[in-house]
Design a protein around this motif. Structure first.
Motif, PDB file in Angstrom:
ATOM      1  N   ASP A  84       0.849  -1.193   0.000  1.00 53.27           N
ATOM      2  CA  ASP A  84       0.000   0.000   0.000  1.00 53.27           C
ATOM      3  C   ASP A  84       0.881   1.239   0.000  1.00 53.27           C
ATOM      4  O   ASP A  84       1.792   1.357   0.829  1.00 53.27           O
ATOM      5  CB  ASP A  84      -0.899   0.026   1.246  1.00 53.27           C
ATOM      6  CG  ASP A  84      -1.934  -1.092   1.187  1.00 53.27           C
ATOM      7  OD1 ASP A  84      -2.286  -1.508   0.064  1.00 53.27           O
ATOM      8  OD2 ASP A  84      -2.379  -1.532   2.266  1.00 53.27           O
ATOM      9  N   GLY A  85       0.611   2.169  -0.911  1.00 58.09           N
ATOM     10  CA  GLY A  85       1.404   3.395  -0.996  1.00 58.09           C
ATOM     11  C   GLY A  85       0.562   4.623  -0.725  1.00 58.09           C
ATOM     12  O   GLY A  85      -0.631   4.512  -0.405  1.00 58.09           O
ATOM     13  N   PRO A  86       1.162   5.810  -0.868  1.00 55.38           N
ATOM     14  CA  PRO A  86       0.428   7.051  -0.621  1.00 55.38           C
ATOM     15  C   PRO A  86      -0.709   7.257  -1.617  1.00 55.38           C
ATOM     16  O   PRO A  86      -0.671   6.746  -2.729  1.00 55.38           O
ATOM     17  CB  PRO A  86       1.506   8.138  -0.782  1.00 55.38           C
ATOM     18  CG  PRO A  86       2.637   7.503  -1.501  1.00 55.38           C
ATOM     19  CD  PRO A  86       2.571   6.028  -1.243  1.00 55.38           C
ATOM     20  N   TYR A  87      -1.720   7.991  -1.188  1.00 58.28           N
ATOM     21  CA  TYR A  87      -2.880   8.320  -2.030  1.00 58.28           C
ATOM     22  C   TYR A  87      -3.606   7.089  -2.548  1.00 58.28           C
ATOM     23  O   TYR A  87      -4.132   7.076  -3.657  1.00 58.28           O
ATOM     24  CB  TYR A  87      -2.457   9.234  -3.205  1.00 58.28           C
ATOM     25  CG  TYR A  87      -1.728  10.447  -2.718  1.00 58.28           C
ATOM     26  CD1 TYR A  87      -2.414  11.476  -2.072  1.00 58.28           C
ATOM     27  CD2 TYR A  87      -0.341  10.543  -2.828  1.00 58.28           C
ATOM     28  CE1 TYR A  87      -1.736  12.570  -1.570  1.00 58.28           C
ATOM     29  CE2 TYR A  87       0.341  11.644  -2.328  1.00 58.28           C
ATOM     30  CZ  TYR A  87      -0.371  12.646  -1.704  1.00 58.28           C
ATOM     31  OH  TYR A  87       0.304  13.722  -1.198  1.00 58.28           O
ATOM     32  N   GLY A  88      -3.591   6.020  -1.754  1.00 61.39           N
ATOM     33  CA  GLY A  88      -4.308   4.811  -2.136  1.00 61.39           C
ATOM     34  C   GLY A  88      -3.633   4.047  -3.266  1.00 61.39           C
ATOM     35  O   GLY A  88      -4.246   3.178  -3.895  1.00 61.39           O
ATOM     36  N   SER A  89      -2.364   4.382  -3.531  1.00 61.93           N
ATOM     37  CA  SER A  89      -1.662   3.713  -4.638  1.00 61.93           C
ATOM     38  C   SER A  89      -1.207   2.314  -4.253  1.00 61.93           C
ATOM     39  O   SER A  89      -1.184   1.951  -3.067  1.00 61.93           O
ATOM     40  CB  SER A  89      -0.419   4.535  -5.037  1.00 61.93           C
ATOM     41  OG  SER A  89       0.468   4.620  -3.946  1.00 61.93           O
ATOM     42  N   LYS A  90      -0.853   1.550  -5.303  1.00 63.53           N
ATOM     43  CA  LYS A  90      -0.160   0.270  -5.109  1.00 63.53           C
ATOM     44  C   LYS A  90       1.297   0.527  -5.451  1.00 63.53           C
ATOM     45  O   LYS A  90       1.591   1.122  -6.489  1.00 63.53           O
ATOM     46  CB  LYS A  90      -0.680  -0.783  -6.089  1.00 63.53           C
ATOM     47  CG  LYS A  90      -2.129  -1.029  -5.970  1.00 63.53           C
ATOM     48  CD  LYS A  90      -2.763  -2.054  -6.862  1.00 63.53           C
ATOM     49  CE  LYS A  90      -2.083  -2.818  -7.924  1.00 63.53           C
ATOM     50  NZ  LYS A  90      -2.761  -4.054  -8.260  1.00 63.53           N
ATOM     51  N   MET A  91       2.203   0.082  -4.557  1.00 66.38           N
ATOM     52  CA  MET A  91       3.638   0.287  -4.818  1.00 66.38           C
ATOM     53  C   MET A  91       4.304  -1.065  -5.005  1.00 66.38           C
ATOM     54  O   MET A  91       4.068  -1.986  -4.230  1.00 66.38           O
ATOM     55  CB  MET A  91       4.341   0.907  -3.606  1.00 66.38           C
ATOM     56  CG  MET A  91       3.976   2.316  -3.296  1.00 66.38           C
ATOM     57  SD  MET A  91       5.075   3.022  -2.033  1.00 66.38           S
ATOM     58  CE  MET A  91       4.922   1.891  -0.672  1.00 66.38           C
ATOM     59  N   MET A  92       5.165  -1.145  -6.019  1.00 62.66           N
ATOM     60  CA  MET A  92       5.960  -2.366  -6.191  1.00 62.66           C
ATOM     61  C   MET A  92       7.451  -2.024  -6.250  1.00 62.66           C
ATOM     62  O   MET A  92       7.875  -1.237  -7.102  1.00 62.66           O
ATOM     63  CB  MET A  92       5.577  -3.097  -7.477  1.00 62.66           C
ATOM     64  CG  MET A  92       6.365  -4.413  -7.615  1.00 62.66           C
ATOM     65  SD  MET A  92       6.250  -5.176  -9.246  1.00 62.66           S
ATOM     66  CE  MET A  92       4.622  -5.890  -9.187  1.00 62.66           C
ATOM     67  N   PRO A  93       8.263  -2.626  -5.363  1.00 64.80           N
ATOM     68  CA  PRO A  93       9.710  -2.493  -5.513  1.00 64.80           C
ATOM     69  C   PRO A  93      10.171  -3.341  -6.699  1.00 64.80           C
ATOM     70  O   PRO A  93       9.706  -4.469  -6.884  1.00 64.80           O
ATOM     71  CB  PRO A  93      10.281  -3.066  -4.198  1.00 64.80           C
ATOM     72  CG  PRO A  93       9.103  -3.172  -3.259  1.00 64.80           C
ATOM     73  CD  PRO A  93       7.897  -3.365  -4.134  1.00 64.80           C
ATOM     74  N   ILE A  94      11.072  -2.776  -7.501  1.00 63.57           N
ATOM     75  CA  ILE A  94      11.666  -3.541  -8.613  1.00 63.57           C
ATOM     76  C   ILE A  94      13.186  -3.353  -8.589  1.00 63.57           C
ATOM     77  O   ILE A  94      13.688  -2.371  -8.040  1.00 63.57           O
ATOM     78  CB  ILE A  94      11.108  -3.106 -10.000  1.00 63.57           C
ATOM     79  CG1 ILE A  94      11.309  -1.597 -10.232  1.00 63.57           C
ATOM     80  CG2 ILE A  94       9.650  -3.488 -10.153  1.00 63.57           C
ATOM     81  CD1 ILE A  94      10.979  -1.147 -11.658  1.00 63.57           C
ATOM     82  N   PHE A  95      13.886  -4.283  -9.221  1.00 63.47           N
ATOM     83  CA  PHE A  95      15.338  -4.150  -9.320  1.00 63.47           C
ATOM     84  C   PHE A  95      15.701  -2.879 -10.087  1.00 63.47           C
ATOM     85  O   PHE A  95      14.995  -2.483 -11.025  1.00 63.47           O
ATOM     86  CB  PHE A  95      15.953  -5.339 -10.069  1.00 63.47           C
ATOM     87  CG  PHE A  95      15.994  -6.614  -9.286  1.00 63.47           C
ATOM     88  CD1 PHE A  95      16.521  -6.643  -7.999  1.00 63.47           C
ATOM     89  CD2 PHE A  95      15.527  -7.800  -9.839  1.00 63.47           C
ATOM     90  CE1 PHE A  95      16.577  -7.835  -7.282  1.00 63.47           C
ATOM     91  CE2 PHE A  95      15.577  -8.987  -9.128  1.00 63.47           C
ATOM     92  CZ  PHE A  95      16.100  -9.006  -7.841  1.00 63.47           C
ATOM     93  N   HIS A  96      16.842  -2.300  -9.700  1.00 62.48           N
ATOM     94  CA  HIS A  96      17.349  -1.144 -10.441  1.00 62.48           C
ATOM     95  C   HIS A  96      18.018  -1.661 -11.724  1.00 62.48           C
ATOM     96  O   HIS A  96      18.713  -2.678 -11.684  1.00 62.48           O
ATOM     97  CB  HIS A  96      18.368  -0.384  -9.581  1.00 62.48           C
ATOM     98  CG  HIS A  96      18.647   0.988 -10.101  1.00 62.48           C
ATOM     99  ND1 HIS A  96      19.440   1.206 -11.195  1.00 62.48           N
ATOM    100  CD2 HIS A  96      18.222   2.213  -9.704  1.00 62.48           C
ATOM    101  CE1 HIS A  96      19.501   2.510 -11.435  1.00 62.48           C
ATOM    102  NE2 HIS A  96      18.769   3.145 -10.534  1.00 62.48           N
ATOM    103  N   PRO A  97      17.825  -0.970 -12.868  1.00 62.57           N
ATOM    104  CA  PRO A  97      18.446  -1.470 -14.100  1.00 62.57           C
ATOM    105  C   PRO A  97      19.973  -1.551 -14.022  1.00 62.57           C
ATOM    106  O   PRO A  97      20.575  -2.369 -14.713  1.00 62.57           O
ATOM    107  CB  PRO A  97      17.991  -0.480 -15.181  1.00 62.57           C
ATOM    108  CG  PRO A  97      17.412   0.677 -14.456  1.00 62.57           C
ATOM    109  CD  PRO A  97      16.968   0.195 -13.126  1.00 62.57           C
ATOM    110  N   SER A  98      20.632  -0.729 -13.178  1.00 59.42           N
ATOM    111  CA  SER A  98      22.107  -0.862 -13.083  1.00 59.42           C
ATOM    112  C   SER A  98      22.491  -2.217 -12.508  1.00 59.42           C
ATOM    113  O   SER A  98      23.545  -2.765 -12.843  1.00 59.42           O
ATOM    114  CB  SER A  98      22.777   0.187 -12.197  1.00 59.42           C
ATOM    115  OG  SER A  98      22.043   1.259 -11.990  1.00 59.42           O
ATOM    116  N   TYR A  99      21.649  -2.737 -11.635  1.00 63.21           N
ATOM    117  CA  TYR A  99      21.901  -4.073 -11.088  1.00 63.21           C
ATOM    118  C   TYR A  99      21.774  -5.118 -12.195  1.00 63.21           C
ATOM    119  O   TYR A  99      22.585  -6.044 -12.297  1.00 63.21           O
ATOM    120  CB  TYR A  99      20.903  -4.323  -9.953  1.00 63.21           C
ATOM    121  CG  TYR A  99      20.978  -5.679  -9.312  1.00 63.21           C
ATOM    122  CD1 TYR A  99      22.116  -6.090  -8.627  1.00 63.21           C
ATOM    123  CD2 TYR A  99      19.896  -6.560  -9.378  1.00 63.21           C
ATOM    124  CE1 TYR A  99      22.181  -7.338  -8.032  1.00 63.21           C
ATOM    125  CE2 TYR A  99      19.952  -7.813  -8.785  1.00 63.21           C
ATOM    126  CZ  TYR A  99      21.090  -8.196  -8.117  1.00 63.21           C
ATOM    127  OH  TYR A  99      21.156  -9.436  -7.536  1.00 63.21           O
TER     128      TYR A  99
END
Ligand code: URA
Length: 194
Positions: free
Chosen positions: A147-162
């Motif tokens: 759950d993120g701010p303003y009722g959003s859905k948040m997903m962590p993803i890998f950084h492209p540099s990784y």
């Protein structure tokens, strides 16, 4: 108007001296892509190319990010608003300091308050720990919805540099996992528009 409100925040950033990066930056790197309230990606901080051009994710990592989006038919020209946790480049691309993250946070908050995004992608560890401070390992949480701010859905993803340092595409590898995640992101994005 969303564009005008974002422009006001950008103008404040242009003269910002809230931390010492204000003295060393070439350009403030505020955002790129479309002011889309459906999909927002938050990265880490500008690198050399971003500092030179004033646009986020334009170096090698950014080019890979574009390819990842394009693989599911998304693009920064029509679907994604891209910004960073820090708007100025840390010298020699060192990790952002807590004091810099704190100084820059109001600008990111203001961007989110205007956009009220439905989906937020936390790209890499710096963005992850800004929103989920108790989680340290991105590999444990990537691909999961929070759950993120303003009722959003948040997903962590890998950084492209990784991903640039990990070439394998075998099942279970970071690149393979990213492929699973971007497909799930596309499904969630499409579901918003039904
Ligand atoms: N890495 C980031 O996190 N952001 C950029 O803008 C460029 C590289």
């Amino acid at each position: 108007m969303i564009e005008q409100e974002l422009e006001q925040i950008r103008q404040q950033c242009l003269s910002c001296q809230r931390c010492s990066l204000g003295k060393t930056r070439t350009n403030v790197v505020f955002s790129d892509g479309v002011p889309n309230h459906n999909l927002v990606l938050i990265g880490e901080a500008p690198g050399f190319n971003e500092d030179q051009t004033g646009r986020p994710f334009v170096g090698r990592a950014g080019q890979l990010l574009d390819k990842i989006f394009e693989s599911v038919g998304l693009s920064r020209q029509k679907d994604v608003y891209i910004c960073n946790t820090l708007k100025c480049r840390p010298p020699n691309n060192r990790d952002p300091l807590p004091v810099e993250k704190e100084a820059c946070r109001p600008y990111l908050e203001a961007q989110l308050a205007v956009l009220k995004p439905k989906i937020i992608l936390l790209c890499g560890k710096v963005a992850l720990t800004s929103f989920l401070p108790n989680v340290t390992a991105i590999s444990r949480v990537r691909g999961q919805w929070f759950d993120g701010p303003y009722g959003s859905k948040m997903m962590p993803i890998f950084h492209p540099s990784y991903l640039l340092r990990n070439h394998s595409k075998e099942k279970g590898s970071p690149r393979w996992l990213m492929w699973q995640d971007i497909q799930e992101i596309k499904r969630a994005y499409d579901a918003l528009r039904i």
